[in-house]
Each structure stands twice: as C-alpha cells, then as structure tokens.
Write an enzyme that holds these catalytic residues in place. Sequence first.
Site, PDB file in Angstrom:
ATOM      1  N   ASP A 136      -7.389 -35.164  -2.467  1.00 16.91           N
ATOM      2  CA  ASP A 136      -7.934 -33.849  -2.167  1.00 16.91           C
ATOM      3  C   ASP A 136      -8.001 -33.745  -0.633  1.00 16.91           C
ATOM      4  O   ASP A 136      -7.916 -34.747   0.088  1.00 16.91           O
ATOM      5  CB  ASP A 136      -9.311 -33.640  -2.804  1.00 16.91           C
TER       6      ASP A 136
HETATM    7  C1  BGC Z   1     -10.520 -28.344  -2.994  1.00 13.53           C
HETATM    8  C2  BGC Z   1      -9.199 -28.375  -3.752  1.00 13.53           C
HETATM    9  C3  BGC Z   1      -8.192 -27.535  -3.029  1.00 13.53           C
HETATM   10  C4  BGC Z   1      -8.051 -28.037  -1.591  1.00 13.53           C
HETATM   11  C5  BGC Z   1      -7.010 -27.284  -0.777  1.00 13.53           C
HETATM   12  C6  BGC Z   1     -10.356 -28.641  -1.520  1.00 13.53           C
HETATM   13  O1  BGC Z   1     -11.538 -28.363  -0.820  1.00 13.53           O
HETATM   14  O2  BGC Z   1     -11.416 -29.259  -3.590  1.00 13.53           O
HETATM   15  O3  BGC Z   1      -9.366 -27.904  -5.059  1.00 13.53           O
HETATM   16  O4  BGC Z   1      -6.967 -27.550  -3.717  1.00 13.53           O
HETATM   17  O5  BGC Z   1      -9.320 -27.896  -0.951  1.00 13.53           O
HETATM   18  O6  BGC Z   1      -7.422 -26.019  -0.421  1.00 13.53           O
END
Ligand code: BGC
Length: 832
Positions: free
Chosen positions: A213
Amino acid sequence: MTTVDDLARLTAGADMHSTHSGAALGVRALRLVDGPMGVTGGRLDERDIALLTPCATALAATWDDALVREVGGLLGEEAAEYGVDILLGPNLNLTRSPLSGRSFEHFGEDPRLAGALGAAWIEGLQSKGVAACAKHLVCNDSETDRHRLDVRVDGQTLHEVYLAPFEAAARAGVWTMMAAYNKVGGVHCAEHPGLLDEVLRRTWRWDGVVMSDWFGTHSTTASLTAGLDLEMPGPARQLGARAADAVRAGEATRERLEVTAARLAELSRRTAVKADPRRAPRAARELLRRAAADAFVLLKNDRSLLPLPSLTDGGTLAVVGPGAADPVLQGGTFARVSLDPRVRTPLEALRAEAGAGRIRHEQGTEARDRVPPLAPLSPVAADDPTQPGFTVTYHRLAADGTPSAPLFRDVRNTHLVVWFTELPGIGALDELPSEESALVRASCLLTPARTGTYDFRIAGTGSVTLRVDGESVGTGGSRALPADVMGALLRGEVTRVPVELTAGRQVRIEVEMRLGGGRRAHGLSFGGRAPVPDGLLDRAVRAARESDTAVVFAGVTQDSSLESQDRTSLALPADQEELIRRVCEANPRTVVVVNAPYAVDMPWADKAAAVLLTWFAGQEYGPAVADVLLGRSEPGGRLPVTLALRDADHGALSTAPDGDGRLAYPEGLLTGYRHFDRHGIRPRHAFGHGLGYADIRWRSARLSPGTAGDTATVSATLRCHGDRAGKEVVQVYLAPLDAGRETPAGRPEQQLAGFATARLAPGEERCVEVGLDPRAFSEWSERGWAVREGCWEIRIARSSRDVFQRFAVYVDAEGRLLPGPGAAPADGPGRA
Ligand code: BGC
C-alpha cells in the site's frame, strides 16, 4: 546482459502512479490509479471527471454477480480509455465492525458473498485488459492507527473469514494484489512471509504481482524475501537501489529479483491489449441507474406505501431533508471521483419524473460536513471573476518569509487541493528545504446572499491563514509530519473561523498556506457555509403535513466515511433524526430514504411507514431513487450486512487497538450475522433481508446430488404473480450439526454457502438452482482445508432469518452427499 541494478529498479514505483519500464525484460511502465468506485485521475483534481459506480456494499446488496461483472467491465472500458493499466480495487476486506471508516468499500460482512462478487468485479474489469488489484491483504478491516495496527486473529478465522475473499480473487485470476498497511500477528503484511509466500504462492499457487500500500513498505530484505514485488509509490525508499545492495550484500538473491521481473513482464503482456471502443455514455448511465436501483434495500413498507400511488393519481409529495438536493455519493478517500456536473440529484430527478408541480421541497436541516464545500456560495476566481472557484498561485519564500511573485497560476473549484511529490512552478517536495519555504495562496471573490455569521473552515499540512479583504481572521493547519501521510491529508485538524458578512457586499477571501519540503505530500482544505436560515425544520414539517405523502432524504455527512479514521457512532446527525421523527408525526405516510453506506442506527424506524436504504449508490442515485419511489424499478437489494437494534448487539464494534497497537478479533468465526444467530440476538433487519414490490411466491424446493464437482444442488421454484416483474435472491445457508443436532462449539450456527438471483416476468414460473461446493462444507485447520464429515442442515432461504425449507443431509469426507433424512419443515430460526 541484464544487471542486478536493472532488475532492482523494477521493484519500486517510478512516481505516485506509475512503475519503471525494463524494455529488455519485456516490462512496460505501468500506470496505476485509485479505485474502486471509479477511475480516478490520480491527481485528486476536480477536473478529472469519471463515472461513479455504486460502492461495493451497494454492489454486494444486489447479490448479482452478472450485474457486478458488468459494472467491473464498465470501469475497465473507462480505465482503458484513460490509459490505465491497473485500477486499485476491489477492496476485499470485510465489514467486521460497522464503525470501520472504509466499510463502504467492502462487499459487506460475509466472506462468500464478498468473494463471489469481488471475483465478478475482477473478471469484468480484467476482461477489458485492465488489471484489478485485490486490496488490502489482509485484515485491514478498520482504519484506526492503520500503520501500527497489529491484528491478532486465530488461523482458522484468518483463513475461513478474512483470507477467503482474497482466495476467491486468486481463483478468479486477479493480476495484482496490495499488501495492507497493518500487521498481522506482529508482522507488517508487506513483509509477511506467512501471507505472501506461504499462502499466496505456495498454497494458492497464485502468480500475480504483489505491491505495498502507498508508503507501506518498511524494509528491504524482509520485504523482498517475504515476496513483495513492488514498493509503491515511487521513488524508491526501501526497494529499488536498496534491493540491488541487498543482493550484493548476499541478503537476497538475484533470482528473487528475476522472479519479480518475470511477474511484471507477464502483467505487462496481460494489460497490453485494452478494450476498444468504450460503450456510449447513455448506455453507461443506464447500467449505473439499473445497478443503483438493484442495490436499494426496501427494509419495510407498511400497507404497501411504496411505490407511491398518490403521485400517479395526481397527489402531492413533500420532499424534505438535506440529502434530496445534496446527496452523499462517495467516501472521503483518495479514491474520490469528480462527477459530471450534469448528474441529477434525487430532487431534480423526482421533479423531472413526477412533475415539478406535485413536489414541495424543504431542506429541513443543514448537512453538517467537516469542511463544507464553498461552491454553493458561488465563489469566483479573484483575478478572473468569469471563472467559478479560486485563483491558486504558487510562490517561493525568501529567508525573511517574503513571498516571490507567482511562479504558477491555476483556477480550482474544490475544497481540497493535494500535491503529491511536487508543487507546480516550484518543484519536487523532497528537494524543498523542510522549513517554511513555499507559499500557496487560494483567492476568490464572494458576494454573500445573506447577512450573518459565515462559518469558514481551514485545514492543511502547513501553517494556514484565512484573510478577508486582506485582514487575517483566523489561522490553522498543522506542520507535524505524520506517520500516516495519506491519512493526515484527509482528516487533519479543522479550524472554524466565524466571519460576519453583509448581504450583497462583495469580499475577497484568501487562504494561504506556508509549507516546508522534505516530505512526500501536502494538502490544503478550506470551505464554509452561509448562516443557517431560521425555521428550516418547521417549514419541512408543515410541508409534510400539507402533502399526501412525505419522503425524508436523510443520511450521513460527506466525511462520515474516511480513510485512516473510523467512526465513533452509528447514529445519523441528531438534527436529521429529529427531522425524521417530526415529519413522521406530521404525516403517517412518510418514507425515509437512508443515504448511508453502513448499518446506521434507526431508532425512529417504527414511526416511518417505509424505509429504503440506498447506500452510496453512484452517480445515477437521483434517477434510480426516483425510479424506485415511483415504481418504475424494483428495489432489488438484500442486506449484505446485519442491522442491529442496538449498537452493543454487534459482535465486533470497537476498532481501537490497545496501547501496543494490537487489535484482537475475539469473536473468531462469529462475525456479522453469525454472532446474532449464535447468541440468539434479534437483529433489526437480518443479513439477506430485503422486500420487493412484485408478488413472487416460493412454491417448492428440492435437493439433489451436485454436478461438476459440487456436493449438492439446491433449487427453488418461484412464481411471479400479479402484473409486476420482480427480483428474488435465493440464499442457501449451511448449519453443521453434531449428534443431537447441536452446533459444534465455536462454529457459526449457519453460514452462507451459495446464492442465485432471479428476475421474473409477470406470470413467469422459474426453477432457480444453487450449487454447493465441497469448500462450503469444509473447515480450516493447521493441516489445511478438509470437509467436515457428518450431518448438515441445508437451508434454502429468503434471508438468514427467513428459511423456506430445510434438508438434513450427511456429507462424507470426500464431500459427497449421502442420502439423509430429507426435507424438514421450516420451523426456525424464525422469520425476519
Ligand atoms: C489506500 C489504498 C489506495 C492507495 C493509493 C492508500 O492510502 O489505502 O487503498 O489504493 O492509498 O491511493
């Protein structure tokens, strides 16, 4: 000859939303953008308009894998057109607690339902040449302290409940997955060998790419050896060049990097050919309108108040509540989608469909948002009043704090501006000195419509000042560099600044943020609202009293569903509850439409004649809700979550980790409805519940040995009486029975094993079949999955509490059905 450096470069993103290419290795630079409700532009910029689909909880409420596959396909077409290779969704975490800030992204509380519909979404998306990314592996079921969160869950629960939807995704052939921010059993998911290597690779034999993530990679060697392929976002911090160093130091092998390169090459091939052409905008809107109506759950409908007959007969309708003209369509995450401004609200759609003359609209109360958008106050750019919004200028700061002339200018019309990695006209955030070295200024002209106290709000990741006609009236923001960068941008401290303004006297509003570099992102948020006029509630009550029927559009606020923050309450705003009560008292023919993507409290429900739960239904919410209220569409949804009578009835409510960041899952397998069943708690509305308008009657049910590897096939014969077409969801639950017909200790009393959706024309009779696979009869232990040999009760049902027929059977260790005592009458667990 490919060097270790060439290979290592591929293990980290190039920037926020793309990866590096390695032509000699067949690896393309891939573009990733956030989902899952739509294809975001990746910039959090209101000018990147895209389609907004119903949220995953709404899609789960359709219980219709074919429809969900179509929605996935629609997103795939749009992503393909925008040149996106990977759309970051679906979110396959589960709604363990209704307080979870991101539960709207979950396909409900049941792993089977979530797995089946998540898989359908993935298949639809990937059929267009765009990779899905099953996220966040695993147990990112809540948001509080998500970087430190350490989930403590037993192995059986982990496999049977929380990993199950990911396993379904792997079986459906998902091309990528995202490791969660949190830890499981003390180890961060992005460096968890038990999850990434043991489960994904060895047990599931899954060959896709695993990424972290965003900013969720914490180590070099541990991440690599556990099996992480890609650190996101770039530029590299833990992998990339450091991965090459680890190989040179003998801590990781070149082969490990080659495996990742091969996976990325395969992903490049898989996403090389995209869908073309995309369907016509009208067809896209029709699909989203149909999907929204199909997700609405009609919870109650006393005396068949809905569909509204009074309108077709020329009656009058009071439409009240803040959600009529200003519905909440999505959560406050990075995956926010900017909507086509032509999207219609429920009020506009009702006026268009039912005739404006029949409708009396009263707001009743104000929506209470954390940062209310300024757009309703019609701001215009300070240096170009022909443009709505704000002029935004970017400046460097001299050592004495004096700003330079503008280095870049833009016009924005939003209440949140975010900059990832660089500031326009200034350059990379990483390279700016960490002390205050740049300034962003947003300025607009505002002509107040009313005299009184305007409630302005400011927030940001630097020092923020609000000026009115050049005079500073408030300061706010925060300069701390938080661990959860992404979270802080969305939920930072908000400062309220009350300002007296006079109707008709134009003012210049400036919001300025001084900021430092040495960090990856910055954000500035500002908004406000006009003084609330007196008598809103009384006017709404009067309108309700004087109309034949009333509809209250109640619901959550724009910021009730956030990333990196859980909720503290399941209640609707108190003033909306009061509005519902007063309107129901004024008019017994009141429908309450609840615009909430989770199990909100409904202490007023007995007072309302009808309650329609509409979730976050996507951009066609307005037309779809008009269709359902007026009877042009069937409310097709069945609950994918349990609605409790009291908060304390939920099996897992608190999402707060202990002082060490640990969050135990003591309920084990007894999640969602399983907890209510096992502890004999009556829900307000049971999992699987939902009413329709059509008169569909269940005539008979049958059990037969399964085909194509299934243990059994259950079928129900349904007949649609009357003159309305309708939808029915046939649900099958399995109850394990020990000798003496007791549920074995620790096991759910019953769990969903399969379902099928049928749409019937008036007069049609149809036999609907549901196949039950051996996995549905299996349990997980340290030795792996095995069928639980013994007696089972198979329940064919309309909801988890409304069983049509039961079959007692014996299943052997191979998952074969042996003849059992046969069908038993449906004498429990009672009707919902
Ligand atoms: C989130 C993800 C997301 C990523 C990119 C993170 O803060 O947990 O679900 O895909 O950001 O934006």
